[in-house]
Structure formats: structure tokens, C-alpha cells
Enzyme design. Structure first.
Site, short mmCIF file in Angstrom:
data_model
loop_
_atom_site.label_atom_id
_atom_site.label_comp_id
_atom_site.label_asym_id
_atom_site.label_seq_id
_atom_site.Cartn_x
_atom_site.Cartn_y
_atom_site.Cartn_z
N HIS A 125 67.67 -21.30 -50.99
CA HIS A 125 68.21 -22.36 -51.86
C HIS A 125 68.47 -23.68 -51.15
O HIS A 125 68.86 -24.64 -51.79
CB HIS A 125 69.50 -21.89 -52.55
C1 UD1 Z 1 76.17 -25.11 -52.74
C2 UD1 Z 1 76.62 -25.53 -51.34
C3 UD1 Z 1 75.84 -24.72 -50.31
C4 UD1 Z 1 75.98 -23.23 -50.56
C5 UD1 Z 1 75.52 -22.94 -51.99
C6 UD1 Z 1 75.61 -21.48 -52.35
C7 UD1 Z 1 77.27 -27.89 -51.10
C8 UD1 Z 1 76.88 -29.19 -50.50
N1 UD1 Z 1 76.33 -26.93 -51.08
O1 UD1 Z 1 74.81 -25.46 -52.88
O2 UD1 Z 1 76.37 -24.99 -49.03
O3 UD1 Z 1 75.18 -22.51 -49.65
O4 UD1 Z 1 76.35 -23.70 -52.88
O5 UD1 Z 1 75.09 -21.25 -53.60
O6 UD1 Z 1 78.39 -27.74 -51.55
N2 UD1 Z 1 73.68 -25.07 -60.61
C9 UD1 Z 1 73.66 -24.30 -61.73
N3 UD1 Z 1 74.74 -23.50 -61.98
C10 UD1 Z 1 75.82 -23.46 -61.17
C11 UD1 Z 1 75.83 -24.29 -60.02
C12 UD1 Z 1 74.75 -25.07 -59.75
O7 UD1 Z 1 72.70 -24.30 -62.49
O8 UD1 Z 1 76.77 -22.71 -61.44
C13 UD1 Z 1 72.50 -25.91 -60.30
C14 UD1 Z 1 72.71 -27.34 -60.74
O9 UD1 Z 1 71.52 -27.84 -61.23
C15 UD1 Z 1 73.04 -28.08 -59.47
C16 UD1 Z 1 72.30 -27.27 -58.44
O10 UD1 Z 1 72.29 -25.93 -58.91
O11 UD1 Z 1 72.64 -29.42 -59.51
C17 UD1 Z 1 72.95 -27.33 -57.10
O12 UD1 Z 1 74.33 -26.95 -57.19
P1 UD1 Z 1 75.38 -27.52 -56.13
O13 UD1 Z 1 76.72 -26.96 -56.36
O14 UD1 Z 1 75.28 -28.99 -56.08
O15 UD1 Z 1 74.82 -27.00 -54.74
P2 UD1 Z 1 74.15 -25.61 -54.31
O16 UD1 Z 1 72.70 -25.83 -54.08
O17 UD1 Z 1 74.55 -24.50 -55.20
#
Ligand code: UD1
Length: 388
Positions: free
Chosen positions: A220
Site C-alpha cells: 500500500h
Molecule cells: C496510512 C498511513 C501509513 C500506514 C497505513 C496503514 C499516513 C501518512 N499513512 O496510510 O503509514 O501504513 O495507513 O493502512 O498516515 N481509504 C479508504 N478507507 C479508509 C481509509 C483510507 O478508502 O478507511 C483510502 C482513501 O482513498 C485515502 C487512501 O485510502 O485517500 C489513503 O488513506 P490515508 O489514511 O491517507 O493513508 P494510508 O495509505 O491508509
């Protein structure tokens, strides 16, 4: 004493669980000494598979306060958390704010806690999993780690390399506490339950009473999945192992979006059915099912941080699809190797790991007592007193 624990994203939940249980345990054994605990969830992760399922699997109480921040750019997400958490801190008035790991929720809460004052006092900020460094400032997590450490008062460290990193950055030794790894506390507490999971049957991975050989993949990191060429290079590196055995791939929502956007769905098998090889996509799994899959896997392939540590503890060969790791103890004492992100590098690392003999390893203080040590430091209870 009032302790506010802030969580936001999936990797925080298993790291906070033993801290909450330890506070509860002291509450039963020593009611006069027990801190009050307030659990705040920022809502950075909001999908039920990334959040609610973990609360139920880990027996975590529902958050006392949910900020519902959701997704956004780094700036928007961090700023929203900061705005909302400031208001919460001013109402809760904690003595200590515990922040965990390296996600945006961690940095946002630490920054707010480090600058706030109320009733003529400041809360302490305590960072759990401090001092880890990948030395790669292009990772958002590295920025979060460094900044969080420098604004925190108490730094709880999982491995010795992190102590050295913090000292090198000029942090005074009194602030640094080498306590072990709360994520490993949780793993040790849940191994028996994971052994009873039915996930191997559900995915058709049983060969009689035993598990058939399979690989387990997670991907991811933005650097691996946000650019089509990089993503394809990695999938090609995994081609050989996915010919030999099924590779189960619980897909993070970020990665699923990219697979659809780049038109890569044909590279994956959407169904886990008995005997099928290939890269087999599933929905993100809960903690117990994922732990079960790690325990029985022939090999784990990942770009996560925590999984490198969990596989070390379980004695399962791990190939980390990254150029660096902030967790060097998993390379030096554990079952992890760094493959880089090139097709050839990944294929070679996988081949090597499939030959190697792996055994469980417990780096210093990865003994299930990390949360107890953290609460002893924060409350000032001695080890004997804390036993109740
Ligand atoms: C975040 C953490 C990363 C961790 C990961 C575990 C930061 C900078 N990154 O990354 O260190 O390893 O979590 O999963 O904090 N989304 C959904 N549903 C959710 C959450 C996210 O669909 O419940 C999608 C959204 O489109 C979002 C994308 O995933 O834009 C990324 O989510 P985000 O929380 O920004 O970062 P992660 O890639 O999950």
C-alpha cells in the site's frame, strides 16, 4: 492521572490495545493508583474493515471520542485532526497524551499536545514506537516520526537502533525509554485465538488437516502503488512465486483504487478457490484472520512496517518490498530481507527466502511486557507495585 490515547489508522489499533488493558488491569488491582483513560479515534481510517473490525477483534472499548476526520491530502488531513483534537484536549484536560507510530494522526496530535496549556500546566506528550528511522525523507511516515519525536516529552522505543537514532539527534537520554514492542504484546496475546480462525478453510488453503503452502502479500505504500510502472514491476517480481503457490493479497482501499484506475485487474485472481495459484485478491482482513494467515504462511511479502516485526516473532520468512527499513532488528535478528522494488531484486529475494530455514526470534524486550513498562514510566508505579 488522566491519560488520553489517540489512534487513527489501522496500525495504531493493535499497538494501543495492550496499553488500554494494562490501565484496566491496574484499575482492578490498585483502584487508587489507576489512571483514567480516554480513547480518541481521529477517523483517519473509517472503513469498517480497517477500523471497527480491529476494535472488535482486539477487544478494544469503543472510542470515547470520534473525530470523523476521514481522508484528504496530507495537509488537509493533518490540519483537520489538529483543529479537532485541540478542542478535545481543552475539554478532556489530560495529564498525558499518548500518540502511537508514524501516521498523520500521530504527528497532528503530538504537535497540538506539545503547544497547549490549560489551567497553568501543559500535558506531557508520550510517543510509543519512537526513534525508528528509514533515513528516507520521501516517506511521509519518516517526516511524521522525526517531528513527533522532537515535540514529545517521553519516547518509548521498541529496538536499540532507535535509542541510538534519538541520541544522535540530540534528544536527552532521560526522555528515552527502551520498553519493547506493544504490537508484539498484542501478537502474543492473540496467537491462540488466531489459531482457531477459519480463514484457511474460507480461502481453500487447507490440505487435509494442514495448511497448503501459500504466500501472503500486502502492498500500500504510495511509492509502490501510486505509479503504474512501479506497481507493474513489483507484480512481475512476484510472478514466479505466484506460479508455485497461491499468493493471498488482502487489498488496501488505496491499492484497490489504483488497480482499477491503472486497468490492472486482469493481473489478479478475484476469487480464492481451492488449488488456484496466482495473486488472489481479498478484502482487507481483520486482525485475527490476518494473524492466522501470517502464522501458517510459507512466505510473507510486504511493504508494511509492522508486518516485518510480526513475521520475525512468528519465524516466518518475510520479503520487504522496499529499499530501506526503519526496523533493522528484523534484518539482523529476524526473518526479514530487503528486496528493493525491482523485478529482479524481488524474484531473487523470494527465491532465497524460500530456501532459507527460518525460526521465531524475540529481539530484546519483545516479551509481551512493553505496555506494562510504559505505564510504569508514566504513572511512576514501581514494577512490584504495578503487579498489584
Ligand atoms: C496510512 C498511513 C501509513 C500506514 C497505513 C496503514 C499516513 C501518512 N499513512 O496510510 O503509514 O501504513 O495507513 O493502512 O498516515 N481509504 C479508504 N478507507 C479508509 C481509509 C483510507 O478508502 O478507511 C483510502 C482513501 O482513498 C485515502 C487512501 O485510502 O485517500 C489513503 O488513506 P490515508 O489514511 O491517507 O493513508 P494510508 O495509505 O491508509
Amino acid at each position: 492521572m488522566k491519560i488520553m490515547c489517540v489512534v487513527g489508522a489501522r496500525p495504531n489499533f493493535m499497538k494501543v490495545a495492550p496499553i488500554i488493558s494494562e490501565i484496566r488491569r491496574i484499575g482492578t488491582a490498585l483502584p487508587d493508583h489507576a489512571p483514567d483513560v480516554v480513547l480518541v479515534h481521529t477517523g483517519q481510517h473509517y472503513d469498517s474493515a480497517l477500523s471497527d473490525k480491529f476494535f472488535s477483534d482486539l477487544g478494544l472499548p469503543s472510542p470515547d471520542i470520534f473525530l470523523g476526520v476521514g481522508s484528504g491530502s496530507h495537509a488537509v488531513q493533518t490540519a483537520e485532526i489538529m483543529k479537532k483534537i485541540e478542542a478535545v484536549v481543552l475539554v478532556v484536560k489530560p495529564d498525558v497524551i499518548i500518540v502511537i507510530g508514524d501516521v498523520n494522526s500521530t504527528l497532528a496530535s503530538a504537535l497540538v499536545g506539545s503547544k497547549l496549556e490549560f489551567d497553568g500546566r501543559k500535558p506531557k506528550v508520550a510517543h510509543v514506537e519512537a526513534g525508528l528511522r528509514s533515513f528516507d525523507m520521501s516517506m511521509p511516515e519518516e517526516v511524521n516520526r522525526i517531528l513527533t519525536d522532537h515535540v514529545s516529552d517521553e519516547l518509548f522505543v521498541t529496538e536499540k537502533s532507535a535509542v541510538q537514532n534519538l541520541l544522535r539527534e540530540g534528544i536527552s537520554p532521560e526522555r528515552i525509554h527502551f520498553v519493547g514492542n506493544t504490537m508484539i504484546d498484542t501478537l502474543l496475546n492473540h496467537k491462540d485465538k488466531a489459531a482457531e480462525s477459519k480463514i484457511l478453510n474460507t480461502l481453500g488453503l487447507k490440505n487435509g488437516a494442514k495448511a497448503a503452502p501459500y504466500g501472503l502479500l500486502t502492498l500500500h505504500r504510495p511509492s509502490n502503488v501510486d505509479r503504474k510502472e512501479n506497481f507493474i514491476e513489483i507484480i512481475e517480481g512476484l510472478r514466479e512465486v505466484s506460479r508455485q503457490m497461491p499468493v493471498i493479497f488482502p487489498v488496501h482501499p488505496r491499492t484497490r483504487k489504483k488497480i482499477e484506475e491503472f486497468g490492472l485487474t486482469d493481473w489478479f485472481n478475484p476469487d480464492a478457490s481451492a488449488g488456484e495459484h496466482g495473486l488472489i485478491m481479498t478484502e482487507p482482513l481483520g486482525y485475527i484472520d490476518f494473524l492466522c494467515l501470517m502464522m501458517h504462511g510459507r512466505i510473507v511479502l510486504t511493504d508494511s512496517g509492522g508486518i516485518q516485526e510480526e513475521t520475525t516473532c512468528l519465524g516466518v520468512p518475510c520479503v520487504t518490498i522496499r529499499e530501506n527499513t526503519e526496523r533493522p532488528v528484523t534484518l539482523n535478528e529476524g526473518t526479514n530481507v530487503l528486496a528493493g522494488t525491482s523485478r529482479a531484486g524481488i524474484a531473487q529475494a523470494v527465491a532465497r527466502q524460500l530456501q532459507a530455514a527460518a525460526k521465531p526470534s524475540a529481539p530484546e524486550k519483545w516479551d509481551g511486557m512493553a505496555a506494562r513498562r510504559i505505564i510504569q514510566v508514566l504513572t511512576g508505579l514501581s514494577a512490584v507495585e504495578a503487579m498489584g
